[in-house]
Design a protein around this motif. Structure first.
Motif, mmCIF file in Angstrom:
data_model
loop_
_atom_site.group_PDB
_atom_site.id
_atom_site.type_symbol
_atom_site.label_atom_id
_atom_site.label_comp_id
_atom_site.label_asym_id
_atom_site.label_seq_id
_atom_site.Cartn_x
_atom_site.Cartn_y
_atom_site.Cartn_z
ATOM 1 N N TYR A 78 38.714 41.450 29.744
ATOM 2 C CA TYR A 78 37.531 40.665 29.401
ATOM 3 C C TYR A 78 37.569 40.231 27.944
ATOM 4 O O TYR A 78 37.215 39.093 27.609
ATOM 5 N N SER A 79 38.013 41.128 27.072
ATOM 6 C CA SER A 79 38.072 40.778 25.648
ATOM 7 C C SER A 79 39.117 39.702 25.379
ATOM 8 O O SER A 79 38.993 38.929 24.434
ATOM 9 N N ARG A 83 37.047 37.026 31.389
ATOM 10 C CA ARG A 83 36.824 37.150 32.828
ATOM 11 C C ARG A 83 37.273 38.528 33.302
ATOM 12 O O ARG A 83 37.966 39.250 32.600
ATOM 13 N N ILE A 84 36.862 38.867 34.538
ATOM 14 C CA ILE A 84 37.210 40.151 35.143
ATOM 15 C C ILE A 84 37.988 39.896 36.420
ATOM 16 O O ILE A 84 37.484 39.252 37.352
ATOM 17 N N LEU A 155 30.557 44.421 35.624
ATOM 18 C CA LEU A 155 31.149 43.628 34.545
ATOM 19 C C LEU A 155 31.263 42.158 34.920
ATOM 20 O O LEU A 155 31.142 41.279 34.051
ATOM 21 N N ALA A 159 29.679 39.407 32.700
ATOM 22 C CA ALA A 159 30.552 38.340 32.195
ATOM 23 C C ALA A 159 29.990 36.967 32.540
ATOM 24 O O ALA A 159 30.212 35.988 31.809
#
Length: 387
Positions: A78-79, A83-84, A155, A159
């Motif tokens: 994500y960082s 996205r996940i 998440l 996100a």
């Protein structure tokens, strides 16, 4: 950060520091479950005290470390990308967890050591923490399996709103507060079994680990500031030890606020070990526990099979008139040896081959860690199936 080498292809890139933490956790779990001989020697009681008193806390440590490591897999992505990749994450978890887990279930089904109705459907559906299982140690695996589904969904939702690190931390801290409140209510109503076993009451231990992973991957300046406070970290670990010694005997207190307090203390331990192990990394005890940590999942799954040989040795040494002190040593060493060998062999025979297959079919697609990341690569170390 120095890495652990020389233990096979599937351990490449592992962090010796985090495997050391794993080793501590699995060591106290085994010591808690293993049967011993009463010797009457006070110093033997001193040796047994941390093992017989803190076995459940070993599972709590596994939970927090799992949140840090497994949550870190998603948060790193994500960082980097915003996205996940939940589907790939879940598939890769399946390759890591299920082969060894279902090998254990198949063994017990074929061996006939337990009636199928006491474990089979419960473990096949990962609902054993709610409905019980005669394979007692698998309850914590259900908690983690549920969390591995919950965390990506959470998440992905966060996100969608493009939340940054502070907002992510705030949301997860709020969820921890809800879990803690619900667990305290359950304990106040006398539901100690539920407070111990049910996923909705245990998720804060994992979420606190995820919060630590959020700091690691998304707020490196805060991570560096925290780990620089070495005395504070030692103080937090010291307070954790005080809690373990004096507060955990009060079951209601420990199962209410205790699990949260422990998770926070374990975060301090993780930071301390990661950043300040220093020369301890080269000692035989440190490396030995780290080696044990490499095989901790397999050991956790299979260590209960050492109990029957332990009972046999207890009865045999008693019948032969072996002095209690010698019998104690033989019994405890035999159980640790059997559990470790079983964990080692099953990890090599089942877990590692499936990990190689996973890397061939579903390779890790995340970008390399930037060189300025603190301890780049540590959060790639994986933990599954604690307990």
């Amino acid at each position: 950060m120095k890495l652990l080498h020389g233990v096979g292809v599937s351990t490449k890139g592992r962090s010796v520091e985090l495997d050391f933490v794993r080793g501590i956790a699995i060591f106290v779990v085994m010591g808690y479950h293993f049967h011993t001989v009463r010797t009457g020697h006070p110093w033997v009681s001193v040796i047994e005290y941390p093992l017989k008193s803190f076995g459940h806390e070993g599972v709590n440590l596994f939970f927090t470390l799992s949140g840090f490591l497994v949550g870190g897999l998603l948060l790193r992505q994500y960082s980097q990308t915003g996205r996940i990749g939940a589907r790939r994450f879940i598939v890769r978890r399946i390759f890591k967890i299920w082969p060894a887990y279902y090998a254990l279930i198949l063994f017990h089904l074929l061996a006939g050591r337990h009636r199928p109705d006491t474990f089979l459907w419960q473990n096949l559906t990962h609902m054993q923490n709610y409905f019980g299982t005669s394979i007692a140690q698998t309850w914590s695996l259900a908690v983690e399996e549920h969390f591995y589904l919950f965390l990506p969904a959470l998440l992905i939702l966060l996100a969608h709103f493009r939340l940054r690190a502070n907002a992510l931390i705030a949301v997860m801290a709020g969820l921890c507060a809800i879990v803690l409140s619900a667990r305290c209510i359950a304990v106040s109503h006398g539901d100690l079994v539920g407070a111990f076993n049910y996923t909705q009451y245990r998720m804060d231990s994992l979420l606190i680990g995820v919060i630590l992973a959020t700091v690691y991957w998304m707020k490196p300046e805060v991570w560096r500031m925290l780990v620089a406070k070495k005395r504070w970290l030692f103080g937090a670990v010291g307070l954790l030890l005080v809690w373990l010694v004096f507060a955990t005997p009060d079951v209601a207190l420990d199962e209410s606020i205790g699990y949260t307090i422990q998770a926070i203390g374990f975060c301090a331990l993780i930071m301390l070990v990661l950043e300040h192990s220093g020369r301890l990394r080269t000692t035989w005890l440190y490396r030995g526990l780290a080696w044990l940590g490499v095989y901790s999942y397999g050991i956790y799954l299979w260590h209960s099979l050492a109990l029957a040989p332990g009972d046999y040795l207890i009865h045999k040494t008693s019948a032969l008139g072996v002095p209690p002190l010698a019998a104690w040593l033989v019994v405890i060493v035999a159980q640790f040896f059997i559990a470790t060998v079983l964990g080692y062999l099953t990890t090599r025979a089942v877990e590692f081959p499936f990990l190689r297959l996973r890397e061939a079919m579903f390779p890790d697609t995340r970008r390399a860690v930037p060189a300025d990341r603190p301890n780049a690569g540590a959060a790639d170390n994986k933990i599954e199936g604690v307990a």
